[in-house]
Design a protein around this motif. Structure first.
Motif, PDB file in Angstrom:
ATOM      1  N   ARG A 187       0.826  -1.211   0.000  1.00 57.47           N
ATOM      2  CA  ARG A 187       0.000   0.000   0.000  1.00 57.47           C
ATOM      3  C   ARG A 187       0.861   1.262   0.000  1.00 57.47           C
ATOM      4  O   ARG A 187       0.522   2.262   0.631  1.00 57.47           O
ATOM      5  N   LEU A 188       1.976   1.184  -0.709  1.00 62.51           N
ATOM      6  CA  LEU A 188       2.899   2.313  -0.802  1.00 62.51           C
ATOM      7  C   LEU A 188       2.805   2.972  -2.168  1.00 62.51           C
ATOM      8  O   LEU A 188       2.730   2.285  -3.196  1.00 62.51           O
ATOM      9  N   ARG A 189       2.832   4.311  -2.171  1.00 59.36           N
ATOM     10  CA  ARG A 189       2.917   5.085  -3.407  1.00 59.36           C
ATOM     11  C   ARG A 189       3.942   6.193  -3.199  1.00 59.36           C
ATOM     12  O   ARG A 189       4.044   6.764  -2.111  1.00 59.36           O
ATOM     13  N   ALA A 190       4.679   6.505  -4.251  1.00 56.40           N
ATOM     14  CA  ALA A 190       5.669   7.573  -4.167  1.00 56.40           C
ATOM     15  C   ALA A 190       5.668   8.352  -5.471  1.00 56.40           C
ATOM     16  O   ALA A 190       5.509   7.768  -6.554  1.00 56.40           O
ATOM     17  N   GLY A 191       5.848   9.658  -5.368  1.00 56.59           N
ATOM     18  CA  GLY A 191       5.844  10.476  -6.568  1.00 56.59           C
ATOM     19  C   GLY A 191       6.114  11.934  -6.254  1.00 56.59           C
ATOM     20  O   GLY A 191       6.665  12.279  -5.204  1.00 56.59           O
ATOM     21  N   ILE A 192       5.716  12.786  -7.185  1.00 56.31           N
ATOM     22  CA  ILE A 192       5.926  14.233  -7.100  1.00 56.31           C
ATOM     23  C   ILE A 192       4.573  14.924  -7.145  1.00 56.31           C
ATOM     24  O   ILE A 192       3.673  14.522  -7.885  1.00 56.31           O
ATOM     25  N   TRP A 193       4.428  15.986  -6.355  1.00 55.09           N
ATOM     26  CA  TRP A 193       3.170  16.745  -6.275  1.00 55.09           C
ATOM     27  C   TRP A 193       3.501  18.219  -6.162  1.00 55.09           C
ATOM     28  O   TRP A 193       4.523  18.579  -5.540  1.00 55.09           O
ATOM     29  N   ASP A 194       2.673  19.067  -6.758  1.00 54.76           N
ATOM     30  CA  ASP A 194       2.813  20.503  -6.513  1.00 54.76           C
ATOM     31  C   ASP A 194       1.451  21.162  -6.432  1.00 54.76           C
ATOM     32  O   ASP A 194       0.418  20.557  -6.756  1.00 54.76           O
ATOM     33  N   SER A 195       1.441  22.434  -5.954  1.00 48.90           N
ATOM     34  CA  SER A 195       0.174  23.125  -5.741  1.00 48.90           C
ATOM     35  C   SER A 195       0.396  24.625  -5.659  1.00 48.90           C
ATOM     36  O   SER A 195       1.465  25.101  -5.251  1.00 48.90           O
ATOM     37  N   THR A 196      -0.654  25.360  -6.020  1.00 42.92           N
ATOM     38  CA  THR A 196      -0.710  26.782  -5.723  1.00 42.92           C
ATOM     39  C   THR A 196      -1.001  26.947  -4.223  1.00 42.92           C
ATOM     40  O   THR A 196      -1.360  25.984  -3.544  1.00 42.92           O
ATOM     41  N   PRO A 197      -0.839  28.158  -3.665  1.00 42.60           N
ATOM     42  CA  PRO A 197      -1.030  28.341  -2.213  1.00 42.60           C
ATOM     43  C   PRO A 197      -2.449  27.998  -1.752  1.00 42.60           C
ATOM     44  O   PRO A 197      -3.422  28.187  -2.491  1.00 42.60           O
ATOM     45  N   TYR A 198      -2.546  27.495  -0.523  1.00 44.87           N
ATOM     46  CA  TYR A 198      -3.864  27.279   0.078  1.00 44.87           C
ATOM     47  C   TYR A 198      -3.719  27.063   1.577  1.00 44.87           C
ATOM     48  O   TYR A 198      -2.622  26.798   2.086  1.00 44.87           O
ATOM     49  N   ARG A 199      -4.861  27.176   2.261  1.00 45.58           N
ATOM     50  CA  ARG A 199      -4.927  26.894   3.691  1.00 45.58           C
ATOM     51  C   ARG A 199      -5.984  25.823   3.932  1.00 45.58           C
ATOM     52  O   ARG A 199      -7.091  25.892   3.385  1.00 45.58           O
ATOM     53  N   ARG A 200      -5.634  24.836   4.754  1.00 44.87           N
ATOM     54  CA  ARG A 200      -6.559  23.756   5.093  1.00 44.87           C
ATOM     55  C   ARG A 200      -6.684  23.675   6.604  1.00 44.87           C
ATOM     56  O   ARG A 200      -5.697  23.775   7.337  1.00 44.87           O
TER      57      ARG A 200
ATOM     58  N   LYS B 243       6.686  18.893  -3.796  1.00 48.65           N
ATOM     59  CA  LYS B 243       7.252  17.934  -2.848  1.00 48.65           C
ATOM     60  C   LYS B 243       7.373  16.548  -3.469  1.00 48.65           C
ATOM     61  O   LYS B 243       6.642  16.193  -4.409  1.00 48.65           O
ATOM     62  N   VAL B 244       8.309  15.774  -2.928  1.00 48.93           N
ATOM     63  CA  VAL B 244       8.308  14.330  -3.079  1.00 48.93           C
ATOM     64  C   VAL B 244       7.400  13.774  -1.998  1.00 48.93           C
ATOM     65  O   VAL B 244       7.457  14.223  -0.848  1.00 48.93           O
ATOM     66  N   TYR B 245       6.526  12.841  -2.353  1.00 49.69           N
ATOM     67  CA  TYR B 245       5.672  12.228  -1.338  1.00 49.69           C
ATOM     68  C   TYR B 245       5.873  10.709  -1.331  1.00 49.69           C
ATOM     69  O   TYR B 245       6.132  10.088  -2.357  1.00 49.69           O
ATOM     70  N   VAL B 246       5.782  10.155  -0.139  1.00 48.05           N
ATOM     71  CA  VAL B 246       5.699   8.704   0.042  1.00 48.05           C
ATOM     72  C   VAL B 246       4.483   8.472   0.934  1.00 48.05           C
ATOM     73  O   VAL B 246       4.439   8.924   2.071  1.00 48.05           O
ATOM     74  N   VAL B 247       3.481   7.795   0.392  1.00 47.39           N
ATOM     75  CA  VAL B 247       2.204   7.615   1.076  1.00 47.39           C
ATOM     76  C   VAL B 247       1.955   6.133   1.314  1.00 47.39           C
ATOM     77  O   VAL B 247       2.190   5.296   0.432  1.00 47.39           O
ATOM     78  N   GLN B 248       1.518   5.812   2.518  1.00 48.41           N
ATOM     79  CA  GLN B 248       1.058   4.460   2.825  1.00 48.41           C
ATOM     80  C   GLN B 248      -0.386   4.533   3.297  1.00 48.41           C
ATOM     81  O   GLN B 248      -0.694   5.191   4.296  1.00 48.41           O
ATOM     82  N   GLU B 249      -1.269   3.870   2.573  1.00 50.67           N
ATOM     83  CA  GLU B 249      -2.655   3.778   3.003  1.00 50.67           C
ATOM     84  C   GLU B 249      -2.737   2.754   4.131  1.00 50.67           C
ATOM     85  O   GLU B 249      -2.163   1.658   4.036  1.00 50.67           O
ATOM     86  N   VAL B 250      -3.421   3.119   5.191  1.00 51.99           N
ATOM     87  CA  VAL B 250      -3.465   2.290   6.392  1.00 51.99           C
ATOM     88  C   VAL B 250      -4.727   1.440   6.354  1.00 51.99           C
ATOM     89  O   VAL B 250      -5.839   1.958   6.218  1.00 51.99           O
TER      90      VAL B 250
END
Length: 232
Positions: free
Chosen positions: A156-169, A223-230
Motif C-alpha cells: 500500500r505504498l505510493r511515491a511520486g511528485i506533487w505541486d500546488s498553488t497556495p492554500y490553507r486547510r 514535494k516528493v511524497y511517500v504515502v502508505q494507506e493504512v
C-alpha cells in the motif's frame, strides 16, 4: 506530528528495520508503526553488495552521494536532494561517499512491486490532481498536480511528485501515513497543540495517519511524497 527532518519526531532510538537490514548500524528510526513502515535517517559510507535487497526503501539524499550499480550493469547516481526507490529483492551494489546520509521511508512487509530502482525526478511530468475537499479549505481552491512514479499494491505504498498553488486547510486527522520532502517553497503545519512547524525546501517531515494537522502554504510548493494507506 513531525517537524522538519533535522527536528523530526522524537527519536525512538536506533533499531534495525529487520534482521537483515544492511544499514542497521547507521539507521536511526524516528517512527515505526503496525503497518510495516519505518521512517528515519541513515548514515553510511563505503560499499554494500546485496543479492536481494531485504525491503523496499525510499531514499532522499541529504549529504554525500550514492552510486548504485544494478545486476544488469545499469548505473544510477543519487545526489543531494534527489530521491530514489529501491524495491524489495533488487540485486545491486551501493557505493556511498564519506559522510553520506539520507532520509528513509522503508516498507518492511510483503511487497508486490518488481525488483529494481525507480527515480523520483523533480521534473516529472505532472498532471492535474484532486485538490483538498472545499469544506476543509479556508480560501480559494488550489490547483494541484501530481505524478505517481512508484506503486506497491501489497505494501500500500505510493511515491511520486506533487505541486500546488497556495492554500490553507483546517485542522483534520491525517488520512494516510506520509513522508514529504519539500522541493520548492514551504509549508507551515500546525498540530492539535497549536504549535506551527515550518518546513522549507530541502527539508522533510513525516505525518502519521490519524495525526491532527492543518496546512498553510502562501507560495507555490512542490514535494516528493511517500504515502502508505493504512488498512483497517
Amino acid at each position: 506530528m513531525g517537524g522538519a527532518e533535522q527536528n523530526c519526531l522524537l527519536a525512538l532510538g536506533v533499531h534495525r528495520v529487520d534482521d537483515d537490514d544492511p544499514f542497521g548500524a547507521g539507521r536511526e528510526t524516528v517512527w515505526s508503526g503496525p503497518q510495516d513502515l519505518a521512517v528515519g535517517r541513515v548514515t553510511f559510507s563505503g560499499i554494500l553488495d546485496s543479492a536481494a535487497f531485504p525491503h523496499t526503501e525510499v531514499i532522499v539524499v541529504r549529504s554525500g552521494r550514492l552510486d548504485l550499480t544494478l545486476a544488469d550493469g545499469g548505473r544510477r547516481t543519487v545526489q543531494v536532494g534527489e530521491s530514489i526507490v529501491i524495491a524489495r529483492g533488487t540485486a545491486l551494489r551501493i557505493e556511498a561517499t564519506p559522510g553520506t546520509s539520507w532520509v528513509s521511508c522503508a516498507g518492511t512487509g510483503a511487497a508486490s512491486a518488481a525488483p529494481g530502482v525507480t527515480e523520483l525526478p523533480a521534473d516529472a511530468p505532472l498532471a492535474p490532481s484532486s485538490p483538498p475537499p472545499a469544506n476543509l479549505l479556508e480560501g480559494p481552491v488550489p490547483q494541484c498536480r501530481s505524478f505517481n512514479v512508484f506503486t506497491d499494491e501489497t505494501a500500500r505504498l505510493r511515491a511520486g511528485i506533487w505541486d500546488s498553488t497556495p492554500y490553507r486547510r483546517v485542522l483534520r486527522p491525517q488520512p494516510v501515513n506520509e513522508l514529504m520532502h519539500i522541493l520548492v517553497g514551504s509549508v507551515t503545519l500546525t498540530g492539535e497543540d497549536g504549535r506551527p512547524v515550518r518546513i522549507a525546501a530541502g527539508e522533510s517531515v513525516f505525518v502519521a495517519q490519524g495525526t491532527p494537522c492543518a496546512w498553510d502554504s502562501d507560495e507555490h510548493i512542490a514535494k516528493v511524497y511517500v504515502v502508505q494507506e493504512v488498512g483497517a
